[in-house]
Structure formats: structure tokens, C-alpha cells
Design a protein around this motif. Sequence first.
Motif, PDB file in Angstrom:
ATOM      1  N   GLU A   1       0.856  -1.191   0.000  1.00  0.00           N
ATOM      2  CA  GLU A   1       0.000   0.000   0.000  1.00  0.00           C
ATOM      3  C   GLU A   1       0.891   1.239   0.000  1.00  0.00           C
ATOM      4  N   LEU A   2       0.711   2.091  -0.998  1.00  0.00           N
ATOM      5  CA  LEU A   2       1.558   3.267  -1.160  1.00  0.00           C
ATOM      6  C   LEU A   2       0.708   4.521  -1.236  1.00  0.00           C
ATOM      7  N   SER A   3       1.280   5.629  -0.779  1.00  0.00           N
ATOM      8  CA  SER A   3       0.633   6.938  -0.898  1.00  0.00           C
ATOM      9  C   SER A   3       1.566   7.874  -1.649  1.00  0.00           C
ATOM     10  N   ALA A   4       1.043   9.036  -2.013  1.00  0.00           N
ATOM     11  CA  ALA A   4       1.848  10.002  -2.766  1.00  0.00           C
ATOM     12  C   ALA A   4       3.100  10.406  -2.000  1.00  0.00           C
ATOM     13  N   GLU A   5       3.020  10.414  -0.661  1.00  0.00           N
ATOM     14  CA  GLU A   5       4.167  10.808   0.163  1.00  0.00           C
ATOM     15  C   GLU A   5       5.293   9.782   0.111  1.00  0.00           C
ATOM     16  N   ASP A   6       4.986   8.587  -0.384  1.00  0.00           N
ATOM     17  CA  ASP A   6       5.988   7.525  -0.435  1.00  0.00           C
ATOM     18  C   ASP A   6       6.806   7.544  -1.725  1.00  0.00           C
ATOM     19  N   LEU A   7       6.511   8.485  -2.613  1.00  0.00           N
ATOM     20  CA  LEU A   7       7.143   8.503  -3.927  1.00  0.00           C
ATOM     21  C   LEU A   7       7.851   9.825  -4.188  1.00  0.00           C
ATOM     22  N   ARG A   8       8.910   9.762  -4.942  1.00  0.00           N
ATOM     23  CA  ARG A   8       9.509  10.978  -5.489  1.00  0.00           C
ATOM     24  C   ARG A   8      10.372  10.605  -6.684  1.00  0.00           C
ATOM     25  N   VAL A   9      10.631  11.590  -7.526  1.00  0.00           N
ATOM     26  CA  VAL A   9      11.439  11.383  -8.721  1.00  0.00           C
ATOM     27  C   VAL A   9      12.915  11.553  -8.376  1.00  0.00           C
ATOM     28  N   VAL A  10      13.740  10.694  -8.926  1.00  0.00           N
ATOM     29  CA  VAL A  10      15.194  10.761  -8.759  1.00  0.00           C
ATOM     30  C   VAL A  10      15.788  11.261 -10.075  1.00  0.00           C
TER      31      VAL A  10
ATOM     32  N   PRO B   1      19.430  12.639 -10.894  1.00  0.00           N
ATOM     33  CA  PRO B   1      20.777  13.029 -10.470  1.00  0.00           C
ATOM     34  C   PRO B   1      21.429  13.989 -11.456  1.00  0.00           C
ATOM     35  N   PRO B   2      22.417  14.742 -10.996  1.00  0.00           N
ATOM     36  CA  PRO B   2      23.124  15.684 -11.867  1.00  0.00           C
ATOM     37  C   PRO B   2      23.717  14.962 -13.085  1.00  0.00           C
ATOM     38  N   PRO B   3      23.731  15.648 -14.220  1.00  0.00           N
ATOM     39  CA  PRO B   3      23.393  17.065 -14.402  1.00  0.00           C
ATOM     40  C   PRO B   3      21.914  17.339 -14.675  1.00  0.00           C
ATOM     41  N   GLY B   4      21.034  16.429 -14.246  1.00  0.00           N
ATOM     42  CA  GLY B   4      19.605  16.700 -14.387  1.00  0.00           C
ATOM     43  C   GLY B   4      19.199  17.965 -13.654  1.00  0.00           C
ATOM     44  N   ASN B   5      18.251  18.695 -14.237  1.00  0.00           N
ATOM     45  CA  ASN B   5      17.855  19.986 -13.655  1.00  0.00           C
ATOM     46  C   ASN B   5      16.612  19.888 -12.783  1.00  0.00           C
ATOM     47  N   ARG B   6      16.120  18.662 -12.521  1.00  0.00           N
ATOM     48  CA  ARG B   6      14.991  18.430 -11.596  1.00  0.00           C
ATOM     49  C   ARG B   6      13.754  19.230 -11.975  1.00  0.00           C
ATOM     50  N   THR B   7      13.467  19.290 -13.266  1.00  0.00           N
ATOM     51  CA  THR B   7      12.252  19.962 -13.737  1.00  0.00           C
ATOM     52  C   THR B   7      11.150  18.957 -14.089  1.00  0.00           C
ATOM     53  N   GLU B   8      11.396  17.689 -13.848  1.00  0.00           N
ATOM     54  CA  GLU B   8      10.431  16.648 -14.233  1.00  0.00           C
ATOM     55  C   GLU B   8       9.913  15.912 -13.001  1.00  0.00           C
ATOM     56  N   LEU B   9       9.704  16.627 -11.919  1.00  0.00           N
ATOM     57  CA  LEU B   9       9.353  16.000 -10.651  1.00  0.00           C
ATOM     58  C   LEU B   9       7.854  15.884 -10.411  1.00  0.00           C
ATOM     59  N   GLU B  10       7.055  16.575 -11.192  1.00  0.00           N
ATOM     60  CA  GLU B  10       5.619  16.644 -10.909  1.00  0.00           C
ATOM     61  C   GLU B  10       4.874  15.436 -11.483  1.00  0.00           C
ATOM     62  N   GLY B  11       3.780  15.088 -10.808  1.00  0.00           N
ATOM     63  CA  GLY B  11       2.858  14.073 -11.316  1.00  0.00           C
ATOM     64  C   GLY B  11       3.196  12.649 -10.977  1.00  0.00           C
ATOM     65  N   VAL B  12       4.216  12.437 -10.137  1.00  0.00           N
ATOM     66  CA  VAL B  12       4.622  11.063  -9.862  1.00  0.00           C
ATOM     67  C   VAL B  12       3.553  10.287  -9.105  1.00  0.00           C
ATOM     68  N   GLU B  13       2.657  10.972  -8.390  1.00  0.00           N
ATOM     69  CA  GLU B  13       1.608  10.276  -7.635  1.00  0.00           C
ATOM     70  C   GLU B  13       0.651   9.525  -8.562  1.00  0.00           C
ATOM     71  N   ALA B  14       0.642   9.893  -9.843  1.00  0.00           N
ATOM     72  CA  ALA B  14      -0.276   9.236 -10.782  1.00  0.00           C
ATOM     73  C   ALA B  14       0.097   7.787 -11.056  1.00  0.00           C
TER      74      ALA B  14
ATOM     75  N   LEU C   1      11.687   6.845  -6.799  1.00  0.00           N
ATOM     76  CA  LEU C   1      12.025   6.267  -5.505  1.00  0.00           C
ATOM     77  C   LEU C   1      10.737   5.923  -4.765  1.00  0.00           C
ATOM     78  N   ILE C   2      10.682   4.710  -4.215  1.00  0.00           N
ATOM     79  CA  ILE C   2       9.510   4.233  -3.488  1.00  0.00           C
ATOM     80  C   ILE C   2       9.933   3.869  -2.075  1.00  0.00           C
ATOM     81  N   ASP C   3       9.297   4.489  -1.107  1.00  0.00           N
ATOM     82  CA  ASP C   3       9.570   4.237   0.309  1.00  0.00           C
ATOM     83  C   ASP C   3       8.525   3.269   0.840  1.00  0.00           C
ATOM     84  N   LEU C   4       8.948   2.084   1.228  1.00  0.00           N
ATOM     85  CA  LEU C   4       8.026   1.074   1.749  1.00  0.00           C
ATOM     86  C   LEU C   4       7.729   1.248   3.227  1.00  0.00           C
TER      87      LEU C   4
END
Length: 510
Positions: A358-367, A369-382, A412-415
Amino acid sequence: MSSVDVPSVGDLLAERYRLEEHVGGAGGHRQLWRGVDVLLHRSVAVVLRSPGGDDAAPTMTAAVAASRTHVDSMVDVYDAVDEGRFAYVVREWVNGSSLRGVLAQQPLAPTHALELVASVADAVAALHDGGVTHGDLHPGAVLLSEDDRVMVTEPRNEPGNTPVGDVRALGATLYACLTGTWPRVVPAENTGLPDAPTDEWGRTLDARSVVPAVPETLSRLTGDLLDTGEAPPSAAELAIELRGLAETGGAGAADGSPAPRKNPLAAIGKNPIATFGSGSTANPESPPAGMKRLAVIAAIVAAVVFAGVVTSALVWGGGDDPGSNENSLGLTGDDASSSDEGEPADENTEVAPPEAAELSAEDLRVVDPPPGNRTELEGVEAVIDDNASTGWSTDTYNGADFGNLKAGMGILIDLGEAREVTSVRVQMTSAGATVGLLAGDEDPGDSSDGDQEILDSFSTLAEPVEDADTNVELQAGGTSTRYVVVWITNLPPSPGGYKLTISDINVFVR
């Protein structure tokens, strides 16, 4: 679209459905394709018939009727188009297995056979109410989805089919569930099962003669459904009768008649499969087992240990099976069985089947790493909303390797705590990505530095799968870990470049 009568990989139908893979059917008369709805970013099945026009009219009529059934046990039909030289029906892509594949391992217990066929009868009854017949009912036309549904493939509605013929086929399907054989008194194309045994006059033996554990009342009912001299009930009446009989495990009431059901519509749409083995009288109201558990139980009962898993099982429900092995049904991975040469397990020891974490939106985030500019972080809860039409997407790059800008990206998925991870299922809207799994015990932080540390310190949980299908199950081998990363290193082609959309992720743990 090419000018030939039969489309090919990459063709775009109706400016919307891109053909990805030819799954079943030979020649041009009737084919099954795996496709992608490029507008809604979801996998679809495309059932194509050539030619179109008048020859395809019954199929088009049936598709419209199926789209209006609103019954849980009928596959959803999204579209039906007749282009003249060919016509096609677009329906949902079902992950799971076929009833044919299950029965090839072991017949079902009477209770579960009754509930399963009752669900099939619900779909048939809805079609009959819409004025069409199915005309192609057999174990290969019944899908058992990974989210615990019994699904009937779209009807053919060919001329000459009748509602009575459909009910006879329901009886034959019930016979197959109980015995693992098909009674040839009901013609069907490529059931994938051996012929039912017959007596010296060529008459099909009753189910109880084949499997003694089948109750007499249930055996008699099955025989009546196959007897052309007996007038069968309607599909709707049969569904109610089967569910009433299921309440007694198929034995019927003390006087031999099926037990009445106080609320015969209460169980419509449920998946009846919970256990295997003849003679079981498990409570039909108990929660159904998932398809992964179903496959494990079937393998145990059949004394077969499978080396792999079902990863993208869309079953060709028509009569034109492209081959004789399991991969012809859309099974991928190492599906060949092998003997377990280790010590036999203690019969009193039960291994808990994997379950989806069982997972919630708080358990997820986008990884990223550099040189990525971290502009693709939204919508992972979908990716955990159980909706294949939504998902998380990368940007579009000018190369499959993220434009040679970075090593990759991941989710990244936090169990919550260390769990024994058996597998991770990833559903994507396009095939062709390279995807694997990483594992670690700590999240170093939601930042560029933290993402780099994940890349540097996390271990490989599952080796990358290159050119992955739209649905892939990555095996983790029961490794205990708290953090799992679905790690992407190559993107599939997309209009204007390379891009990946992940629509669903399921982590299976013990």
C-alpha cells in the motif's frame, strides 16, 4: 497508414491507435494487436478484421452492444471503426492469464467453477439483452485479470449464432472447468484443451465420471446444458442458478435441487477463484485471490514450479491461435516450467503469497541526479492511482539515452520499513524503454546531491530489461529493503524524440 490491406507495426489507426505488436491471428482475416492510444496514453487491444464492409457488420454491431453492457465481466470496448478494406475493434488491454492456461494445469474446485461461469454468464446475458450473441465462448475467450476480474472477450456475433448456442457453450465451459477437457458436442475453435472422454457410442461422459469429486447435482446440471434434447435456461437464469448451487459447493439441497439464493444479483462481477483442487467447498463470499497468487496455487497443485512470471498477458480470445506454446498467448519472461530439485517443502508450512504494498503520494519521489535539472518532478503520484490513462512522464529528449545528458532517471519508493520485495510491476504507455530496479536502506535526501548519492550507493535489485514491453514485471528475488528505485536508462521513441510515460507501478512484498 500503408496502402496494404493488413496494417503493420507502427501504423496509426484513426489517427489515434498506434500498432505496437502483432499478438495473435494469422493472415489478414482476423488478427489481434497490442496498441497504444496516443491520446490517452494507455495500452489497448486492437482486434482487426479484413475485409471490412458488409463482412464485418456483425462484428461492428457486437462491438457497439458490448460497449453498452456495463457488466464487470465483459472487457471494455472503446471504439469500433470500419475503414472498408478492414475493420477493427479497440478494447481494453487485460493483464493476466486465460482460463485456458489455468485449466491446462488443473481443473477448478466446483464452487469456484460455478462462480466463474456465473460471471461469464452475466456478460453473455447482457449481450443477449442488447440483441447480439457472443458466438465464441471457450476457455481461451475468458481472461483472468491480475486485478481479480473474470473478463469475457468481445463477441463475434457471426451469422448463425444463437443465444441457445451461447448457453450450450457456457455449459461446455463449466464442464471444462470441472474436468480440464472440452466436450466436442459443442464446437469451438482451438480451446487448447484435450477432448472430453466419450463412451462407446461417442457420447460425452458426464463430469462426475471424469472427476469423481464433482457432486452429482452439478454433474447432472452440466450434462443437461450439453444435451441438445433439453431446452436450456437463458444466460441470466443460468447465472442465478449457478450462484445458488455454488452456495452448497455444487451439491444442491437435500432433495437434490440447487439451493435458492436470497439475493441472486449480489455476487455479479466477482472473481470466484480463490483456491484450486477438486472437492473444495471454500466460502464463495471470501475475498478472491490475486492472479499472481492464483498462478502460484495452480503450480503447487499441479506439482509444477514456474521459473518465471506473467508480465504482459493479453490473451487472444479468438480461434486463430498463433502458436501452440504459452508465449503465443502473450506471456513473456521465462514461462517454461522446470522441476524443483531441492528438498520438498514441509506440507504443513505455508508460504504467504506476495501482496501489493500500500503506497501513498508521500511515499514517492522522482530521482534526477546531476546534471539533471529536476524539472520533471511533478505528477509522480499518478503511478499509484490505478488509472492507466494517467501517469508520470519524462521530458522529450533528442536521444534514447536522455540525449546523452545524464545517466538516467527513476522513481524512488519508500516502503516505510524493510520489506521482502518479490517483484515490481511497471506499466508504461510505450514499449522500448530500458528499466531496472535499485535498492537501498536510506533516502539521502530530496535534492540533486541526494539523487547522486542514490546513484552511487544503491545496489542493483533487478538487472535492467532492455527494449521492455509496455508491461514488465521485474523480479527482486525476495530481497529485504526499504527503498526501491524504478530506474530508467533508455527512453522509447516518441513523436519529436524520445520520452517515457509510466502509468502504474505495483510493488509486491511479503
